[in-house]
Design an enzyme around this catalytic site. Structure first.
Site, mmCIF file in Angstrom:
data_model
loop_
_atom_site.group_PDB
_atom_site.id
_atom_site.type_symbol
_atom_site.label_atom_id
_atom_site.label_comp_id
_atom_site.label_asym_id
_atom_site.label_seq_id
_atom_site.Cartn_x
_atom_site.Cartn_y
_atom_site.Cartn_z
ATOM 1 N N ASP A 471 55.474 -6.147 -23.896
ATOM 2 C CA ASP A 471 54.139 -5.883 -24.443
ATOM 3 C C ASP A 471 53.355 -4.969 -23.505
ATOM 4 O OD1 ASP A 471 51.954 -6.123 -26.122
ATOM 5 O OD2 ASP A 471 51.852 -8.312 -26.024
ATOM 6 N N ASP A 541 49.776 -6.111 -34.948
ATOM 7 C CA ASP A 541 49.280 -7.474 -34.770
ATOM 8 C C ASP A 541 48.718 -8.034 -36.066
ATOM 9 O OD1 ASP A 541 49.997 -8.024 -32.229
ATOM 10 O OD2 ASP A 541 48.033 -7.719 -31.331
HETATM 11 C C1 DGJ Z 1 49.777 -8.720 -28.226
HETATM 12 C C2 DGJ Z 1 50.979 -8.806 -29.111
HETATM 13 O O1 DGJ Z 1 50.953 -7.804 -30.063
HETATM 14 C C3 DGJ Z 1 51.055 -10.182 -29.730
HETATM 15 O O2 DGJ Z 1 52.115 -10.247 -30.619
HETATM 16 C C4 DGJ Z 1 51.205 -11.192 -28.629
HETATM 17 O O3 DGJ Z 1 52.417 -10.981 -27.970
HETATM 18 C C5 DGJ Z 1 50.051 -11.057 -27.652
HETATM 19 N N1 DGJ Z 1 49.887 -9.726 -27.190
HETATM 20 C C6 DGJ Z 1 50.243 -11.973 -26.477
HETATM 21 O O4 DGJ Z 1 49.294 -11.796 -25.527
#
Ligand code: DGJ
Length: 751
Positions: A471, A541
């Site tokens: 991430d 997201d």
């Molecule tokens: C952002 C990601 O896109 C989410 O899926 C998740 O992993 C969060 N970060 C966790 O902090």
């Protein structure tokens, strides 16, 4: 060899069955552009396509002329591909042809991701040397034409062959002078949780551009533009795509000069960029992938999907079926314990899930997003048996185990920041801006790159991991390289990306069996650069099925379903609060790399039963859904529809199998019944049509049975079978149609 040099007419012809690309040398020695379009016969001359020659730039002779790598300061007043600060302070540059080579295959790009060949016979590469005599600046332009892909890959190296230092201010990966149009420009734009919406606009005289200045390719703009003839559709019309294999700040710019040319440039964003080249030094620029199509946007997507799936994505997972996963993030978020995860794992395994992914919150003391990034040691409060203990228990349940990391970041509240505050990016004398309560590590520093590599390697070796979600949750502010001198600060953003790529390169080589999924707050770094290391990316997201229609539609213009992480999540949806049917959530997520992102222990018995059926369905058709040809039929944006309906389909390479997804956002009273015309089938084949879920909707019965490919493509599937068909369906209705060609014809007629 699909590259010809005609010494007499001084032209170069690159061609394959899909396209021709022609360059010429003007009398002045400048490298001109002759043609990029459908394939032209080999062995012929085309120099006349550029009726004017250029002997000098006197008297505005450049009007209407096409150049391959234009510069500013002599007589071409359009935006340049290359701009340098020379030792004498003059910005004028004149790149003159100095030779060329035709090479079999395609060489890797030093330090950067790129498309590749597995055998030299798959492609040929032309390298053209250009030189600016007074300064000693040299450029090597590289063009690779694949034999079996409708794509041309361009990149460039800038070299200082002079005695004094040069500073590169602007260096594009590709510049192309097309005709004056009219053209429509397509881009993939959005914002966090609403990425890659397809946006189109008419090109007007002047410059129109998209860019990122955020340190990542961004949620806001994707490193891609297309030009298409007005009126082009998914199936028809001429279209050109420009995609940059890069994950940092970029610029894609279209300039119509009003005098007969439209210049497209794509490369590292010159805004805030400079690169000092000492005598003898060289700068490798990222790769731009150009495709063209006579079959509209669909043709562009076909070319990008095939190339990116097979010759950009790499490693053991490139061609393997990707596992159905469950990610705990939208379940307990940070608030999990080992017992809770195992409870989730037990249910997940019963449902048929293959991979259990532990997301954020397993390290340091991270109970919220305010702490611990950088402290990559397991939190024993939550996981007393460590990662290894948890992973082994998950494996004992019969699933693989995967893990989330965000290695480019540091929390102000962390041991790492206390020990190495100088590793967090900051400009001297200025406060550091926090975004999501975190700072970005300075990956322009070799010591931080080494630390990151060693730290990730240690974590990955500490447990039996089969998957990693990498991430990256914020943009870069106060850009400053802690070890760079003042006159090299313009190199910071690119050096940051080189640092990221070098760690990805080494870690993926060291752990070849791990499946990597990239992520940046969802789709903030969904680009071809990272696809070279991580064959799939978390698309957004926003996991709401209706939002995902637009996101997956736009994303699919360039990126294949095998690259798009797509999960079913709980309702009410956590991003928009919408309640959609479970079947619709699955029917959208099926057209990607499928998984779940919820707490399975909170599901009702009926939901569990339905999910088990979904997973069995996906596994049965996974090869087709992940690697089939993806076609967009009716669009939520930019398509033929009014936005209320979306349809798309996957077809196997042999056209024997297909799955069609149809989605209606709102039911409307007395809506026209309509038919859905399919594409990409074999018109001579007879397909058995079944529907999913088969829940008694009249449309299931009406379509079931044998249908000719010709009928399905020309007349279409029925979308309604009785009056008032909407009343029982409600909003957010969806249907999948499964098509299988029969061995023996004819199929029995439908009842
Ligand atoms: C952002 C990601 O896109 C989410 O899926 C998740 O992993 C969060 N970060 C966790 O902090």
């Amino acid at each position: 060899m699909p590259i010809e040099w005609n010494a007499e007419t001084r032209e170069l012809h690159l061609f394959n069955g899909e396209m021709s690309y022609l360059l010429c040398l003007f009398a002045s020695g400048h490298l001109g552009h002759l043609y990029f379009g459908g394939p032209l016969a080999a062995g012929r001359r085309y120099r006349h396509l550029q009726p004017h020659d250029l002997e000098t730039f006197d008297n505005g002779a450049t009007d209407g002329l096409g150049f391959e790598y234009p510069t500013h300061g002599s007589g071409d007043f359009r935006a340049p591909a290359l701009a340098l600060d020379l030792a004498d302070g003059s910005p004028a540059l004149d790149l003159i042809y100095a030779g060329h080579r035709i090479l079999a295959g395609k060489a890797p790009l030093a330090g950067l991701p790129a498309t590749y060949v597995e055998r030299a016979a798959e492609a040929d590469t032309l390298e053209v040397d250009l030189r600016d005599g007074p300064s000693g600046a040299e450029v090597v332009l590289s063009y690779t034409i694949f034999r079996d892909h409708a794509a041309l890959c361009r990149s460039a190296r800038v070299r200082n062959a002079g005695a004094s230092p040069l500073t590169v201010r602007c260096a594009m990966s590709a510049s192309l002078d097309l005709d004056g149009g009219p053209w429509d420009m397509l881009q993939l734009s959005g914002r966090w949780a609403h990425e890659r919406q397809l946006v189109g606009r008419r090109v007007v005289q002047g410059s129109q551009s998209i860019e990122s200045r955020r340190g990542a390719s961004s949620h806001q703009q994707n490193p891609f533009v297309a030009l298409e003839r007005p009126g082009a559709t998914e199936e028809t019309g001429e279209a050109y795509g420009f995609s940059l294999v890069y994950s940092g700040n970029f610029l894609a710019d279209v300039e119509a000069d009003g005098a007969g040319t439209t210049r497209v440039r794509i490369g590292i964003n010159p805004a805030g960029f400079s690169w000092r080249l000492e005598a003898g030094a060289e700068l490798q620029l990222p790769e731009a992938v150009l495709v063209r199509s006579d079959r509209g946007r669909g043709g562009l997507s076909d070319a990008y999907h095939r190339l990116y799936r097979s010759r950009l994505a790499r490693g053991a997972w490139r061609d393997r079926p990707r596992p159905v996963l469950i990610n705990n993030w939208e379940g307990p978020y940070f608030g999990f314990s080992e017992a809770k995860l195992l409870e989730m794992g037990e249910v997940a395994r019963e449902l048929g899930i293959e991979l259990f992914v532990l997301d954020d919150g397993w390290f340091g003391e991270r109970d919220s997003d305010t702490t611990s990034l950088g402290d990559w040691t397991v939190d024993r409060r939550k996981l007393p048996g460590g990662l290894d203990g948890l992973a082994r228990q998950i494996e004992a349940l019969g699933m693989k185990f995967g893990l989330w990391i965000e290695p480019e970041m540091v929390s102000p509240k962390s041991r790492l920041f206390a020990q190495h505050p100088e590793w967090a990016i900051a400009a001297p004398g200025r406060r550091r801006t926090q975004i999501r309560n975190q700072y970005v590590l300075d990956l322009s520093r070799p010591d931080v790159v080494e630390w990151m590599h060693d730290t990730i390697s240690r974590v990955l070796a500490s447990a039996p991991l089969s998957y990693v979600k990498w991430d990256m949750n914020r943009s870069i502010t106060e850009p400053f390289g802690g070890l760079l001198p003042a006159d090299r600060q313009g190199e910071f953003f690119h050096r940051y990306m080189l640092g990221v790529y070098s760690v990805y390169e080494r870690v993926t080589a060291r752990f070849p069996e791990i499946l990597f999924e990239s992520c940046a707050g969802g789709g903030g770094r969904f680009d071809p650069g990272l696809l070279a290391y991580a064959p799939q990316a978390w698309t957004s997201d926003d996991s709401d099925a209706i939002e995902r229609l637009g996101i997956q539609w736009g994303t699919s213009l360039v990126y294949p379903p095998s690259s798009m992480g797509a999960h079913v999540s709980a309702v009410p949806n956590h991003q928009v609060g919408r309640v959609t049917p479970l079947a619709t959530r699955a029917a959208v997520a099926f057209f990607g790399v499928f998984g779940y992102e919820l707490d399975p222990t909170a599901l009702s018995a009926d939901e569990r039963a339905a999910i088990a059926v979904q997973i069995a369905f996906y596994k049965q058709h996974r090869d087709l859904l992940q690697a089939g040809r993806f076609l967009r039929l009716i669009g939520p944006a930019g398509g033929d529809g009014d936005g209320n309906e979306t349809a798309w389909m996957c077809v196997s390479d042999d056209r024997r199998r297909a799955i069609v997804g149809f989605y209606r956002v709102l039911q409307r009273p007395a809506a026209p019944a309509g038919r859905l015309r399919l594409r990409g089938l074999d018109p001579a084949a007879v397909y058995r049509v079944s529907t999913w879920p088969d829940d008694g909707d009249p449309v299931d019965r009406a379509n079931a049975g044998a249908r000719g490919g010709d009928e399905l493509m020309r007349a279409g599937l029925l979308l309604a079978a009785e009056r008032g068909h909407g009343t029982r369906r409600g909003d957010f209705w969806s249907r999948l149609f499964v098509l299988e060609a029969g061995d023996a014809e004819p199929w029995p007629p439908s009842p």
